[in-house]
Design a protein around this motif. Structure first.
Motif, PDB file in Angstrom:
ATOM      1  N   HIS A 194      75.635   1.405  -5.358  1.00  0.00           N
ATOM      2  CA  HIS A 194      74.800   0.208  -5.340  1.00  0.00           C
ATOM      3  C   HIS A 194      73.778   0.393  -4.242  1.00  0.00           C
ATOM      4  O   HIS A 194      74.098   0.891  -3.160  1.00  0.00           O
ATOM      5  N   GLU A 195      72.545  -0.014  -4.499  1.00  0.00           N
ATOM      6  CA  GLU A 195      71.484   0.357  -3.569  1.00  0.00           C
ATOM      7  C   GLU A 195      71.653  -0.244  -2.179  1.00  0.00           C
ATOM      8  O   GLU A 195      71.160   0.288  -1.211  1.00  0.00           O
ATOM      9  N   MET A 196      72.375  -1.357  -2.048  1.00  0.00           N
ATOM     10  CA  MET A 196      72.628  -1.898  -0.718  1.00  0.00           C
ATOM     11  C   MET A 196      74.036  -1.525  -0.226  1.00  0.00           C
ATOM     12  O   MET A 196      74.225  -1.081   0.894  1.00  0.00           O
ATOM     13  N   GLN A 247      77.167 -11.048   6.172  1.00  0.00           N
ATOM     14  CA  GLN A 247      77.016 -12.490   5.966  1.00  0.00           C
ATOM     15  C   GLN A 247      75.714 -12.899   5.274  1.00  0.00           C
ATOM     16  O   GLN A 247      75.697 -13.914   4.582  1.00  0.00           O
ATOM     17  N   THR A 248      74.634 -12.129   5.442  1.00  0.00           N
ATOM     18  CA  THR A 248      73.385 -12.538   4.810  1.00  0.00           C
ATOM     19  C   THR A 248      73.554 -12.639   3.291  1.00  0.00           C
ATOM     20  O   THR A 248      73.004 -13.524   2.660  1.00  0.00           O
ATOM     21  N   PRO A 301      75.740 -16.763  -0.480  1.00  0.00           N
ATOM     22  CA  PRO A 301      74.601 -17.667  -0.646  1.00  0.00           C
ATOM     23  C   PRO A 301      73.514 -17.125  -1.573  1.00  0.00           C
ATOM     24  O   PRO A 301      72.549 -17.822  -1.833  1.00  0.00           O
ATOM     25  N   ILE A 302      73.648 -15.894  -2.042  1.00  0.00           N
ATOM     26  CA  ILE A 302      72.625 -15.356  -2.944  1.00  0.00           C
ATOM     27  C   ILE A 302      73.272 -14.877  -4.239  1.00  0.00           C
ATOM     28  O   ILE A 302      74.414 -14.411  -4.236  1.00  0.00           O
ATOM     29  N   PRO A 303      72.548 -15.013  -5.360  1.00  0.00           N
ATOM     30  CA  PRO A 303      73.187 -14.740  -6.648  1.00  0.00           C
ATOM     31  C   PRO A 303      73.521 -13.285  -6.917  1.00  0.00           C
ATOM     32  O   PRO A 303      74.394 -13.015  -7.740  1.00  0.00           O
ATOM     33  N   ILE A 304      72.859 -12.338  -6.233  1.00  0.00           N
ATOM     34  CA  ILE A 304      73.137 -10.938  -6.567  1.00  0.00           C
ATOM     35  C   ILE A 304      74.411 -10.434  -5.908  1.00  0.00           C
ATOM     36  O   ILE A 304      74.856  -9.330  -6.176  1.00  0.00           O
ATOM     37  N   TYR A 314      75.626 -12.104 -12.726  1.00  0.00           N
ATOM     38  CA  TYR A 314      76.368 -11.101 -11.967  1.00  0.00           C
ATOM     39  C   TYR A 314      77.547 -10.579 -12.800  1.00  0.00           C
ATOM     40  O   TYR A 314      77.756  -9.367 -12.935  1.00  0.00           O
ATOM     41  N   ILE A 357      74.778   1.944   1.246  1.00  0.00           N
ATOM     42  CA  ILE A 357      74.284   2.145   2.613  1.00  0.00           C
ATOM     43  C   ILE A 357      75.218   1.497   3.630  1.00  0.00           C
ATOM     44  O   ILE A 357      75.590   2.101   4.631  1.00  0.00           O
ATOM     45  N   ILE A 358      75.614   0.258   3.364  1.00  0.00           N
ATOM     46  CA  ILE A 358      76.492  -0.459   4.286  1.00  0.00           C
ATOM     47  C   ILE A 358      77.833   0.273   4.419  1.00  0.00           C
ATOM     48  O   ILE A 358      78.312   0.536   5.523  1.00  0.00           O
ATOM     49  N   LYS A 361      78.594   3.043 -16.329  1.00  0.00           N
ATOM     50  CA  LYS A 361      78.001   3.090 -14.994  1.00  0.00           C
ATOM     51  C   LYS A 361      79.045   2.776 -13.933  1.00  0.00           C
ATOM     52  O   LYS A 361      79.027   3.299 -12.845  1.00  0.00           O
ATOM     53  N   MET A 399      77.610  -8.085   9.435  1.00  0.00           N
ATOM     54  CA  MET A 399      76.748  -7.213   8.628  1.00  0.00           C
ATOM     55  C   MET A 399      76.730  -7.644   7.163  1.00  0.00           C
ATOM     56  O   MET A 399      75.897  -7.204   6.387  1.00  0.00           O
TER      57      MET A 399
END
Lengths: 419, 190
Positions: B73-75, B34-35, B44-47, B142, B78-79, B154, B32
């Protein structure tokens, strides 16, 4: 060339003299001073390029099309092709904008280097050009303009102006790393259109008024000198793709939907805007799905929410889009819309990582989504080989696809002889 | 006395419903993640930050903070909300079982490391204390975004809130660049 550049810089530094002077090198550049910035060049050969070429075998295309690797570009996001077709500018969600050049015109880039390395960029996701060659770069919280970037990108020090100075696109306390990838476009009215994603999954109710006034969770437009800013589009969650229909001048855009409501809702959106100020429903609705948090919150009075043209696979993340206004692709694609689905991030079964297409009917409405190219998602393992992010076209009408996961720009050309 | 033992035993049993962390399950849960964070914790992504080889308790505490709405955090909210406490234990163990090492690029000098940070995050950005994340190789934006979140309130932390309060934008950018430039390597457990 050098002399021209000085004249040009002199003209523009006078032109932009009234803008606020920022820290870093902006003020130096605006005063035509040198900085000690140097270029970072990205090798287009070797292991990295070979690994990317290995992905090509997995990509499925309609008959008569072929795909190739156009360039190795780390973190490649939104793209803007210069009006004369000599340089492609590519944004990132980091601190670089890349310039990509194919000098020998063999449709494979031979030089990729960072654009304006003298400037400290901050999430410069969205580059866009005006027809007369001004390059705009929409960052997280600033908008810059580079006159004649197509001709002056070879120098690390380049004329620059601030359309919106640091901290004035959104209030600083609303800055986030997420939903902060802007896209921009110059409309048929000559104004600059910029998407402003709202930084939450669903914004808290106490942010509603502030966000709506500023255009966070919307698309704003302004004159290219930053004046007369207004909210052009309301009720957006986080749009990272827009383009104007070249025939009608209408703005179309994609949107990303709410997470945490399940794998199959809400659907993704492709939207058509016909009038300034239209409201597309968020945060009350995503497509026609109601957002639970806002069920009891009164909707804006006297406003009908515009429904999307197409409801798309949930969570596939519809991002960059472009109308096809060239002619090297078969006729059925002419005047239609191509867009990139980045791919889902937490769906039980991943979806997306493909290029989609819709034709338009005689009334200018979208006919229906079809898959144009896929295979970047390994469906057996659920792992990505790449994630298409934006679409742009070369002067020969072939398509470029940016991919921020693989760090590549792919090219899809029509060459029926190879069928 | 007997009764108290019994009660104590019951409470303990209730608490221990969360079993020992399991790496095999943890790897499945990491599907869940790894993306954005990579299966080995190299993002693999900067955020998203690199989390492979981070202290187990740090990963667990952050996931619990998202789950309990102490961090937002918006993602991640949820996770984390969808994860059971056992899943959080397991996935924290999976990522923590990796080894993160970092080195400085050849052109920089150790003496220039940010003095406010190194006692917890190390010169190279590898955590020296349980409650601190690795910073090595994170995207500068980041890191700057996190420091600004501590500065504005925050995001809250008993030590970071005070440290960030004193930092200017330029200092934040310098610190972020320092750790972003270190070279991070994450290795799978044997």
């Amino acid at each position: 060339m050098k002399f021209n550049q000085v004249i040009f810089s002199a003209f523009f530094s006078a032109f932009f003299a009234t803008t606020t002077v920022a820290s870093d090198n902006l003020s130096k550049l605006q005063n035509m001073q040198r900085t000690d910035a140097t270029f970072t060049k990205i090798s287009q050969e070797g292991e990295r390029a070979d690994a990317l070429k290995d992905i090509l075998q997995f990509i499925n295309l309609p008959s008569g099309f072929e795909i190739s690797l156009y360039a190795v570009v780390p973190d490649a996001r939104s793209m803007a092709m210069a009006p004369q077709g000599t340089v492609l500018f590519v944004g990132t969600r980091k601190d670089k904008v890349w310039s990509v050049v194919d000098r020998d015109r063999n449709r494979i880039a031979d030089e990729v280097k960072d654009f304006a390395p003298s400037i400290t960029f901050d999430i410069p996701n969205g580059p866009c050009f005006s027809p007369d060659g001004f390059l705009y770069v929409a960052e997280r919280n600033r908008v810059l303009v580079f006159p004649a970037a197509e001709f002056f990108f070879e120098s690390p020090d380049i004329a620059v102006g601030e359309v919106v100075s640091q901290g004035n696109l959104i209030p600083e306390e609303e800055e986030s790393f997420n939903h902060s990838a802007r896209v921009c476009d110059i409309g048929p009215d000559g104004k600059l259109y910029i998407s402003l994603g709202q930084p939450h999954n669903v914004q808290p109710v106490d942010k509603l008024e502030l966000y709506d006034r500023i255009g966070i969770g919307g698309i704003i437009r302004m004159n290219t000198d930053g004046s007369d800013r207004e909210v052009y589009t309301h009720g957006v969650r986080n749009s990272v793709g827009q383009d104007f229909n070249p025939v009608t001048g209408e703005l179309w855009w994609t949107d990303n939907q709410v997470d945490g409501m399940g794998d199959d809702i809400p659907p993704g959106e492709l939207n058509r805007q016909t009038v300034a100020g239209q409201h597309f429903g968020f945060p009350w609705t995503n497509s026609r799905v109601e957002i639970p948090m806002y069920k009891e919150v009164p909707r804006p009075e006297g406003i009908t929410f515009v429904e999307p043209q197409l409801e798309l696979t949930a969570h596939a993340a519809d991002l960059g889009m472009r109308f096809y206004h060239d002619d090297s692709y078969p006729e059925r694609y002419h005047g239609g819309i191509f867009w990139a689905q980045h791919g889902s991030w937490n769906r039980t079964t991943p979806v997306g990582a493909r290029v989609m297409f819709t034709a338009l009917d005689a009334d200018g409405n979208a006919v229906g989504a079809e898959v144009f190219a896929d295979g970047w998602l390994n469906e057996a393992t659920g792992e990505y080989r790449g994630r298409p992010m934006d679409i742009e076209f070369l002067p020969d009408g072939s398509m470029l696809i940016s991919d921020d996961f693989a760090g590549a720009i792919w090219r899809i050309a029509y060459s029926p002889a190879n069928q | 006395m007997k009764l108290m033992y019994l009660l104590g035993g019951l409470m303990l049993a209730g608490y221990l419903e969360v079993g020992a962390a399991d790496l095999t399950t943890g790897r499945l849960v990491a599907g869940m993640c790894q993306t954005c964070h990579g299966i080995n914790g190299f993002a693999p992504i900067p955020i998203a930050p690199h989390i492979g080889g981070e202290p187990q308790s740090y990963i667990k505490n952050q996931l619990m903070a998202y789950k309990n709405s102490e961090r937002d955090h918006e993602m991640m909210t949820i996770i984390a909300t969808s994860l059971s406490i056992q899943q959080i234990e397991d996935v924290a163990a999976w990522y923590a079982s990796h080894t993160a090492t970092a080195r400085l690029p050849s052109e920089v000098s150790e003496a220039d490391a940010p003095s406010a940070c190194i006692s917890c995050h190390g010169v190279e950005g590898i955590s020296l204390v349980e409650d601190a994340p690795n910073l090595a190789g994170e995207v500068n934006i980041y890191l700057a975004t996190q420091l600004k979140a501590f500065r504005s309130g925050k995001r809250q932390h008993e030590i970071m809130t005070d440290i960030a309060a004193e930092l200017s934008d330029d200092e934040i950018r310098d610190i972020a660049n320092w750790y972003a430039n270190t070279l991070l390597k994450i290795e799978r457990p044997q």
